[in-house]
Write a protein that holds these residues in place. Structure first.
Motif, PDB file in Angstrom:
ATOM      1  N   LEU A 188       0.763  -1.209  -0.155  1.00  9.92           N
ATOM      2  CA  LEU A 188       0.032  -0.010  -0.098  1.00  9.92           C
ATOM      3  C   LEU A 188       0.831   1.192   0.008  1.00  9.92           C
ATOM      4  N   ILE A 189       1.911   1.177   0.777  1.00 10.17           N
ATOM      5  CA  ILE A 189       2.892   2.383   0.840  1.00 10.17           C
ATOM      6  C   ILE A 189       3.547   2.638  -0.620  1.00 10.17           C
ATOM      7  N   CYS A 190       3.920   1.444  -1.262  1.00 10.01           N
ATOM      8  CA  CYS A 190       4.372   1.521  -2.655  1.00 10.01           C
ATOM      9  C   CYS A 190       3.497   2.192  -3.732  1.00 10.01           C
ATOM     10  N   ASP A 211       1.317   0.733 -10.765  1.00 12.43           N
ATOM     11  CA  ASP A 211       1.827  -0.247 -11.853  1.00 12.43           C
ATOM     12  C   ASP A 211       3.328  -0.116 -11.939  1.00 12.43           C
ATOM     13  N   HIS A 212       3.801   0.580 -10.923  1.00 11.33           N
ATOM     14  CA  HIS A 212       5.396   0.667 -10.785  1.00 11.33           C
ATOM     15  C   HIS A 212       5.901  -0.640 -10.488  1.00 11.33           C
ATOM     16  N   THR A 213       7.135  -0.794 -10.979  1.00 10.75           N
ATOM     17  CA  THR A 213       7.885  -2.137 -10.962  1.00 10.75           C
ATOM     18  C   THR A 213       8.062  -2.605  -9.598  1.00 10.75           C
ATOM     19  N   VAL A 214       8.609  -1.383  -8.876  1.00  9.57           N
ATOM     20  CA  VAL A 214       8.703  -1.831  -7.269  1.00  9.57           C
ATOM     21  C   VAL A 214       7.607  -2.279  -6.404  1.00  9.57           C
ATOM     22  N   THR A 215       6.346  -1.835  -6.852  1.00  8.84           N
ATOM     23  CA  THR A 215       4.873  -1.922  -6.394  1.00  8.84           C
ATOM     24  C   THR A 215       4.947  -3.363  -6.716  1.00  8.84           C
ATOM     25  N   LEU A 216       4.958  -3.753  -7.942  1.00  9.16           N
ATOM     26  CA  LEU A 216       4.555  -5.210  -8.013  1.00  9.16           C
ATOM     27  C   LEU A 216       5.715  -6.160  -7.373  1.00  9.16           C
ATOM     28  N   GLY A 217       6.837  -5.789  -7.604  1.00 11.81           N
ATOM     29  CA  GLY A 217       7.888  -6.625  -6.645  1.00 11.81           C
ATOM     30  C   GLY A 217       7.494  -6.777  -4.938  1.00 11.81           C
ATOM     31  N   ALA A 218       6.822  -5.574  -4.579  1.00 11.82           N
ATOM     32  CA  ALA A 218       6.558  -5.444  -2.958  1.00 11.82           C
ATOM     33  C   ALA A 218       5.400  -6.400  -2.993  1.00 11.82           C
ATOM     34  N   LYS A 219       4.251  -6.473  -3.719  1.00 11.05           N
ATOM     35  CA  LYS A 219       3.343  -7.418  -3.863  1.00 11.05           C
ATOM     36  C   LYS A 219       3.659  -8.812  -3.930  1.00 11.05           C
ATOM     37  N   HIS A 220       4.783  -9.151  -4.883  1.00 12.85           N
ATOM     38  CA  HIS A 220       5.169 -10.517  -5.180  1.00 12.85           C
ATOM     39  C   HIS A 220       6.022 -10.876  -3.581  1.00 12.85           C
ATOM     40  N   ASN A 221       6.779  -9.975  -3.015  1.00 12.81           N
ATOM     41  CA  ASN A 221       7.266 -10.572  -1.733  1.00 12.81           C
ATOM     42  C   ASN A 221       6.519 -10.562  -0.491  1.00 12.81           C
ATOM     43  N   HIS A 222       5.330  -9.591  -0.558  1.00 15.99           N
ATOM     44  CA  HIS A 222       4.326  -9.712   0.364  1.00 15.99           C
ATOM     45  C   HIS A 222       3.531 -10.898   0.320  1.00 15.99           C
ATOM     46  N   SER A 223       3.390 -11.516  -0.874  1.00 17.60           N
ATOM     47  CA  SER A 223       2.650 -13.073  -0.817  1.00 17.60           C
ATOM     48  C   SER A 223       3.457 -13.876  -0.441  1.00 17.60           C
TER      49      SER A 223
END
Length: 708
Positions: free
Chosen positions: A594-596, A603-615
């Protein structure tokens, strides 16, 4: 046999090795589109129409194909510019025009071109994207892959390896082989039989006097007699490439046409004649660059005399780059105004194309311009010293404008890979100290862009070459050089060479910390790369400690909302245990996606990566339903944006498989993991640590599923 410029508006023109090109102008007709696969079309520019004095060689080659024959290799050897490629092209057209066999054409002039061309051959013959990615990344033998598909081809084929002037490249990896399924033809300057065991050698030499004179008359029939042409042919050493350029020059004079006698007088004037005569006297021993270089200079002088100096300037600019395909889009930028008006670039390029000084090529859908290596070398050596600074700075700015300022993750982009050799070539040509530093930074940004598209091998090779060429100029402690070495360490990690990556990144980080400080962005960047290596080497405590240090350092140096700060925090999500995630000091990490989104956007790549690692963190915490919902979205986004073989897409699918197993969907989990293992085997190789980890996980899931 004589060609005549008559009927239907035909104009004959030559290009490169001795061949004659024909333009047809017909109203209401559109040119045929280029084929989708460049290996099916000879990369020789415009097609030769007439081939002089090569009938015996062509007949010998033709006999090898009778009855669908195969298993033979022919080496067409001779000096540069003597028409080896023209012979290979004519044979290629002969055997493919009736669909008797598939024609495949590869530029073998250097290691990179050979590898990419041969892998394109493998793709043409049926290799999968994953297999090709593994070969590109050096994680499975590329030559074995190519010849596996050539050997199993359902259609007979002809494979031409053009400009193979460095046989060591072919030997390295055993790229040159024979197969019952086809015929191999190699063109090269290297004639020693020891380089070509088992091959039949065919010498291609300069033309007989009469044929050489006829070439000039074919191209410029109104410029003089056969006897006058023979005199020019003698002055040019009867070398087909030199004849081609001379005839093209004569045929294009409009306002003040030159006769053959006038052309001969220019050849005989000044230093040109001395150099050409020396080459003509000992053609078989002399470097052909010394002969044709003067012919090209004569054409450049004519550009100046005819009031189109921008063509000379453009060729000198092209000579700063490599003799490799250069995307045309690079020349169509405002930065070119440093040496010539942008509005004149089109006319300048047309002038070069008309005089056969450059050619247009298509590489994986990217339109490019390419100059012959000998031509570019001769032009570079003859460029006035006072022009070099402006040319080098303009070439550097053009490269800079063509590379993303902030490289992001994405699918493979052929245009980026094409730029790599040109950055290296600029350094090899020799540039000023300040330009060298700028160029190293640009090349490092290019390596980053290649890395983030998953082309790890190209990224690493680019970084390694840049470091090798710049250290002696800038010094081993230069910031840009150290950044390039750090990027090379990351490439080694992705290639599975963990020990080498650890050694390099430790050394670079230590040096950066001494020179720039522990919280310098470059030091922190190397630290972030190093912690990934340590984690995969099983050194979890060291990795976690370093990652916490990098996260704190980036927060202090860059700010809480900077993408790199958020990326390091995201990495913590993937490393912490359940008890660590539940600790109070780490509670904010679970809100990181959510912060990202708030700071960077959804749609930012870092946001997508954060969701990946959050999973993954949710999986570790046993919150499988929530993890399952999120990882499905992440995996679908990766596949849509980057393709199913992109490394992060495969990683997300592996997390998805784990979660499915925990939810009791054992068969689904096993099928997902089998697909993951296959993709990693194809893209990374069977022995890559990531592949080994996936293989181990699949075995565990299968065992647990059978035991339930």
């Amino acid at each position: 046999m004589g060609g005549h410029a008559e009927d239907g508006g035909r104009v004959y023109q030559s290009t490169r090795d001795q061949h004659i090109n024909e333009y047809h102008y017909h109203r209401g007709e559109n040119p045929e589109p280029n084929g989708p696969d460049s290996v099916r079309r000879p990369a020789v520019g415009r097609a030769p129409v007439v081939l002089r004095d090569r009938a015996d060689v062509l007949e010998r080659l033709r006999l090898s194909t009778v009855g669908g024959g195969g298993g033979q290799a022919f080496v067409l050897h001779g000096m540069g510019g003597c028409g080896k490629t023209a012979v290979a092209y004519s044979f290629f057209q002969l055997v493919t025009e009736n669909n008797d066999r598939v024609g495949l054409w590869v530029n073998a002039s250097d290691r990179a071109s050979l590898r990419s061309g041969m892998l394109a051959v493998a793709s043409d013959r049926g290799a999968t994207d994953g297999e090709l990615l593994a070969a590109r990344n050096g994680l499975r033998p590329g030559a074995d892959l190519v010849w596996e598909y050539l050997n199993s081809s359902a259609e007979p084929w002809l494979l031409v390896l053009d400009n193979a002037d460095d046989p060591e490249i072919l030997r390295d990896g055993s790229w040159l082989r024979t197969s019952p399924a086809g015929i191999v033809v190699v063109t090269t300057r290297r004639a020693a039989a020891r380089w070509w065991p088992g091959a039949e050698l065919q010498h291609i030499g300069v033309l007989p006097r009469e044929d050489a004179a006829q070439v000039l008359c074919d191209l410029a029939p109104d410029s003089g007699t056969l006897d006058q042409a023979a005199e020019i042919a003698d002055r040019l050493g009867r070398l087909p490439l030199a004849l081609t350029l001379a005839g093209g020059f004569l045929s294009h004079q409009v306002l003040d046409p030159w006769t053959m006698d006038a052309y001969r007088l220019h050849l005989e004037a000044g230093e040109r004649v001395e150099l050409i005569d020396q080459g003509a006297d000992i053609l078989s021993d002399e470097d052909p660059r010394h002969l044709v270089g003067r012919t090209w200079q004569l054409t450049l002088d004519a550009f100046e005399e005819r009031g189109i100096p921008e063509a000379v300037t453009l060729l000198r600019l092209l000579a700063r780059f490599a003799p490799e395909p250069l995307p045309l889009s690079l020349l169509n930028q405002a930065e070119i105004a440093g040496v010539l008006p942008r509005a004149r670039t089109e006319s300048a390029l047309r002038a070069l194309l008309d005089q056969s000084l450059t050619e247009l090529v298509d590489v994986s859908g990217v339109r490019c311009v390419q100059g012959h290596g000998v031509l570019l070398d001769s032009v570079a050596s003859a460029t006035p010293p006072e022009s070099l600074a402006g040319l080098n700075s303009t070439a550097t700015r053009l490269l800079n404008a063509a590379i993303p300022e902030m490289p992001d993750a994405g699918p493979e982009e052929p245009r980026l890979r094409l730029l790599g050799p040109h950055a290296v070539a600029l350094l090899r040509r020799g540039v000023a100290h300040e330009t060298t530093e700028d160029l190293v930074g640009i090349a490092n940004r290019l390596a980053t862009a290649l890395h983030r598209t998953g082309d790890y091998l190209s990224a690493w090779e680019n970084s390694r070459s840049i470091v090798e060429l710049s250290e002696s100029v800038l010094g081993t402690e230069n910031r840009s050089v150290l950044a390039a070495r750090s990027r090379g360490g990351r490439g080694l990690f992705r290639l599975g060479r963990y020990d080498e990556a650890e050694t390099l990144l430790c050394e670079v980080r230590s040096r950066q910390e001494q020179l720039f400080g522990a919280c310098d962005p470059d030091t922190l960047d190397s630290g972030h790369g190093l912690q990934m290596v340590l984690g995969n080497l099983g050194k979890r405590n060291e990795a976690l400690s370093l990652l916490r240090t990098v996260t704190a350092g980036r927060r202090s140096a860059l700010g809480e909302a900077h993408p790199l700060t958020l990326r390091s925090q995201s990495s913590l999500l993937a490393m912490l245990s359940a008890s660590e995630l539940e600790a109070e000091e780490n509670s904010a990490l679970l809100s990181l996606p959510l912060i990202c989104e708030r700071h960077l956007g959804p749609d930012h790549t870092v946001t997508l990566g954060a969701k990946h690692n959050h999973s993954w963190a949710l999986y570790v915490l046993g919150r499988f339903s929530a993890a399952n919902e999120q990882i499905q979205q992440v995996a679908a986004t990766y596949e849509r944006r980057f393709g199913p073989d992109y490394p992060n897409a495969i990683s997300a699918q592996q997390v998805y498989a784990r979660i499915q197993h925990k939810l009791g969907n054992y068969e689904v989990a096993v099928e997902l993991m089998r697909d993951v293992l296959e993709r990693r085997r194809n893209s990374l190789g069977a022995n890559h640590p990531f592949t080994a980890a996936s293989r181990k996980l699949l075995t565990e899931l299968e065992t647990r599923g059978n035991a339930r």
